[in-house]
Design a protein around this motif. Structure first.
Motif, PDB file in Angstrom:
ATOM      1  N   GLU A   5       0.847  -1.193   0.000  1.00 25.43           N
ATOM      2  CA  GLU A   5       0.000   0.000   0.000  1.00 25.43           C
ATOM      3  C   GLU A   5       0.882   1.241   0.000  1.00 25.43           C
ATOM      4  OE1 GLU A   5      -3.559   0.241   0.995  1.00 25.43           O
ATOM      5  OE2 GLU A   5      -3.844  -1.884   0.598  1.00 25.43           O
ATOM      6  N   PRO A   6       0.444   2.315  -0.715  1.00 24.13           N
ATOM      7  CA  PRO A   6       1.230   3.548  -0.644  1.00 24.13           C
ATOM      8  C   PRO A   6       1.150   4.129   0.767  1.00 24.13           C
ATOM      9  CG  PRO A   6      -0.795   3.883  -1.907  1.00 24.13           C
ATOM     10  CD  PRO A   6      -0.721   2.422  -1.565  1.00 24.13           C
ATOM     11  N   GLU A   7       2.240   4.696   1.218  1.00 20.64           N
ATOM     12  CA  GLU A   7       2.261   5.301   2.547  1.00 20.64           C
ATOM     13  C   GLU A   7       1.452   6.590   2.549  1.00 20.64           C
ATOM     14  OE1 GLU A   7       5.769   5.911   4.824  1.00 20.64           O
ATOM     15  OE2 GLU A   7       6.699   4.128   3.970  1.00 20.64           O
ATOM     16  N   ALA A   8       0.643   6.757   3.581  1.00 21.34           N
ATOM     17  CA  ALA A   8      -0.110   7.992   3.732  1.00 21.34           C
ATOM     18  C   ALA A   8       0.860   9.095   4.143  1.00 21.34           C
ATOM     19  CB  ALA A   8      -1.188   7.820   4.795  1.00 21.34           C
ATOM     20  N   THR A   9       0.589  10.277   3.660  1.00 25.78           N
ATOM     21  CA  THR A   9       1.417  11.410   4.049  1.00 25.78           C
ATOM     22  C   THR A   9       1.018  11.839   5.452  1.00 25.78           C
ATOM     23  OG1 THR A   9       1.503  12.134   1.764  1.00 25.78           O
ATOM     24  CG2 THR A   9       2.099  13.747   3.436  1.00 25.78           C
ATOM     25  N   LEU A  10       1.979  11.898   6.321  1.00 23.52           N
ATOM     26  CA  LEU A  10       1.738  12.267   7.710  1.00 23.52           C
ATOM     27  C   LEU A  10       1.771  13.785   7.828  1.00 23.52           C
ATOM     28  CD1 LEU A  10       1.363  10.897  10.492  1.00 23.52           C
ATOM     29  CD2 LEU A  10       3.816  11.092  10.792  1.00 23.52           C
ATOM     30  N   LYS A  39      -6.181   9.481  10.812  1.00 24.98           N
ATOM     31  CA  LYS A  39      -5.526  10.751  10.474  1.00 24.98           C
ATOM     32  C   LYS A  39      -4.478  11.110  11.524  1.00 24.98           C
ATOM     33  CE  LYS A  39      -7.725  11.862   6.736  1.00 24.98           C
ATOM     34  NZ  LYS A  39      -7.086  12.125   5.477  1.00 24.98           N
ATOM     35  N   PRO A  40      -3.398  10.329  11.579  1.00 28.24           N
ATOM     36  CA  PRO A  40      -2.354  10.653  12.552  1.00 28.24           C
ATOM     37  C   PRO A  40      -1.551  11.865  12.090  1.00 28.24           C
ATOM     38  CG  PRO A  40      -1.645   8.847  11.182  1.00 28.24           C
ATOM     39  CD  PRO A  40      -3.066   9.149  10.782  1.00 28.24           C
ATOM     40  N   PHE A  41      -0.945  12.525  13.023  1.00 30.56           N
ATOM     41  CA  PHE A  41      -0.071  13.653  12.704  1.00 30.56           C
ATOM     42  C   PHE A  41       0.980  13.790  13.780  1.00 30.56           C
ATOM     43  CE2 PHE A  41      -3.942  15.463  14.698  1.00 30.56           C
ATOM     44  CZ  PHE A  41      -3.404  16.091  15.807  1.00 30.56           C
ATOM     45  N   THR A  42       1.988  14.590  13.466  1.00 29.27           N
ATOM     46  CA  THR A  42       3.020  14.886  14.450  1.00 29.27           C
ATOM     47  C   THR A  42       2.912  16.359  14.835  1.00 29.27           C
ATOM     48  OG1 THR A  42       4.642  15.426  12.743  1.00 29.27           O
ATOM     49  CG2 THR A  42       4.591  13.143  13.528  1.00 29.27           C
ATOM     50  N   VAL A  43       3.387  16.655  16.023  1.00 25.62           N
ATOM     51  CA  VAL A  43       3.401  18.037  16.510  1.00 25.62           C
ATOM     52  C   VAL A  43       4.798  18.318  17.059  1.00 25.62           C
ATOM     53  CG1 VAL A  43       2.411  19.739  18.075  1.00 25.62           C
ATOM     54  CG2 VAL A  43       0.973  17.864  17.208  1.00 25.62           C
ATOM     55  N   GLU A  44       5.441  19.314  16.489  1.00 29.33           N
ATOM     56  CA  GLU A  44       6.723  19.780  17.012  1.00 29.33           C
ATOM     57  C   GLU A  44       6.461  21.053  17.801  1.00 29.33           C
ATOM     58  OE1 GLU A  44      11.123  21.215  15.463  1.00 29.33           O
ATOM     59  OE2 GLU A  44       9.510  21.006  14.015  1.00 29.33           O
ATOM     60  N   ASP A  80      -7.953  26.852  15.995  1.00 28.14           N
ATOM     61  CA  ASP A  80      -9.040  26.949  15.032  1.00 28.14           C
ATOM     62  C   ASP A  80      -9.354  25.525  14.582  1.00 28.14           C
ATOM     63  OD1 ASP A  80     -10.692  27.250  12.788  1.00 28.14           O
ATOM     64  OD2 ASP A  80      -9.787  29.197  12.289  1.00 28.14           O
ATOM     65  N   VAL A  81     -10.271  24.894  15.272  1.00 24.01           N
ATOM     66  CA  VAL A  81     -10.599  23.491  15.054  1.00 24.01           C
ATOM     67  C   VAL A  81     -11.056  23.258  13.619  1.00 24.01           C
ATOM     68  CG1 VAL A  81     -12.141  21.608  15.753  1.00 24.01           C
ATOM     69  CG2 VAL A  81     -11.120  23.101  17.480  1.00 24.01           C
ATOM     70  N   ASP A  82     -11.850  24.164  13.067  1.00 21.86           N
ATOM     71  CA  ASP A  82     -12.353  23.983  11.701  1.00 21.86           C
ATOM     72  C   ASP A  82     -11.205  23.965  10.684  1.00 21.86           C
ATOM     73  OD1 ASP A  82     -14.981  23.827  12.569  1.00 21.86           O
ATOM     74  OD2 ASP A  82     -15.316  25.989  12.326  1.00 21.86           O
ATOM     75  N   LYS A  83     -10.237  24.849  10.836  1.00 26.95           N
ATOM     76  CA  LYS A  83      -9.089  24.864   9.903  1.00 26.95           C
ATOM     77  C   LYS A  83      -8.286  23.574  10.002  1.00 26.95           C
ATOM     78  CE  LYS A  83      -8.009  29.751   9.280  1.00 26.95           C
ATOM     79  NZ  LYS A  83      -6.988  30.794   9.506  1.00 26.95           N
ATOM     80  N   VAL A  84      -8.065  23.109  11.211  1.00 24.46           N
ATOM     81  CA  VAL A  84      -7.282  21.887  11.397  1.00 24.46           C
ATOM     82  C   VAL A  84      -8.044  20.698  10.817  1.00 24.46           C
ATOM     83  CG1 VAL A  84      -6.306  20.291  13.097  1.00 24.46           C
ATOM     84  CG2 VAL A  84      -6.010  22.763  13.384  1.00 24.46           C
ATOM     85  N   ARG A  85      -9.333  20.604  11.092  1.00 25.24           N
ATOM     86  CA  ARG A  85     -10.125  19.487  10.543  1.00 25.24           C
ATOM     87  C   ARG A  85     -10.139  19.513   9.019  1.00 25.24           C
ATOM     88  NH1 ARG A  85     -14.791  19.493  15.028  1.00 25.24           N
ATOM     89  NH2 ARG A  85     -13.857  17.930  16.371  1.00 25.24           N
ATOM     90  N   THR A  86     -10.220  20.711   8.436  1.00 26.78           N
ATOM     91  CA  THR A  86     -10.194  20.833   6.975  1.00 26.78           C
ATOM     92  C   THR A  86      -8.867  20.314   6.434  1.00 26.78           C
ATOM     93  OG1 THR A  86     -11.726  22.695   6.985  1.00 26.78           O
ATOM     94  CG2 THR A  86     -10.318  22.459   5.051  1.00 26.78           C
ATOM     95  N   LEU A  88      -6.836  18.163   7.837  1.00 26.23           N
ATOM     96  CA  LEU A  88      -6.740  16.731   8.075  1.00 26.23           C
ATOM     97  C   LEU A  88      -7.640  15.921   7.143  1.00 26.23           C
ATOM     98  CD1 LEU A  88      -6.600  16.646  11.968  1.00 26.23           C
ATOM     99  CD2 LEU A  88      -4.713  16.217  10.373  1.00 26.23           C
ATOM    100  N   SER A  89      -8.675  16.548   6.611  1.00 24.32           N
ATOM    101  CA  SER A  89      -9.589  15.827   5.726  1.00 24.32           C
ATOM    102  C   SER A  89      -9.083  15.739   4.302  1.00 24.32           C
ATOM    103  CB  SER A  89     -10.974  16.476   5.746  1.00 24.32           C
ATOM    104  OG  SER A  89     -10.934  17.741   5.099  1.00 24.32           O
ATOM    105  N   LYS A  90      -8.000  16.436   3.978  1.00 20.34           N
ATOM    106  CA  LYS A  90      -7.456  16.417   2.612  1.00 20.34           C
ATOM    107  C   LYS A  90      -6.749  15.125   2.320  1.00 20.34           C
ATOM    108  CE  LYS A  90      -6.943  21.381   2.198  1.00 20.34           C
ATOM    109  NZ  LYS A  90      -6.074  22.469   1.946  1.00 20.34           N
TER     110      LYS A  90
END
Length: 90
Positions: A5-10, A39-44, A80-86, A88-90
């Protein structure tokens, strides 16, 4: 590799913050609450007080959140929860 499977972009977020900042802690916690197994992500977290150039740029704005640093600032002070959710939905 065949059949793999192609790796999802984190997604990667950068949070400019400072120690003993309750707004910074709140934004960090609210951001992490949006993370899901799908929808995992990293936070620095970068301490602005460790660099005078960052203090000059973000001093009164912390916390400041960016996604992948190629994006414009997402928000400051509060998540801004809406911006972050938008994003993450891409």
């Amino acid at each position: 590799m065949a059949g793999s499977e192609p790796e999802a972009t984190l997604m990667h977020f950068t949070l400019y913050s400072r120690t003993y900042c309750h707004l910074c802690e709140d934004m960090f916690n609210a951001l992490n609450a949006l993370q899901t197994p799908e929808k995992p992500f990293t936070v620095e977290v970068i301490d602005v007080d460790a660099d005078q150039a960052l203090v000059a740029k973000y001093d009164e704005l912390v916390p400041v959140l960016f996604a992948d640093l190629n994006e414009p600032e997402l928000c400051h002070y509060f998540l801004d929860v809406d911006k972050v959710r938008t994003l993450l939905s891409k």
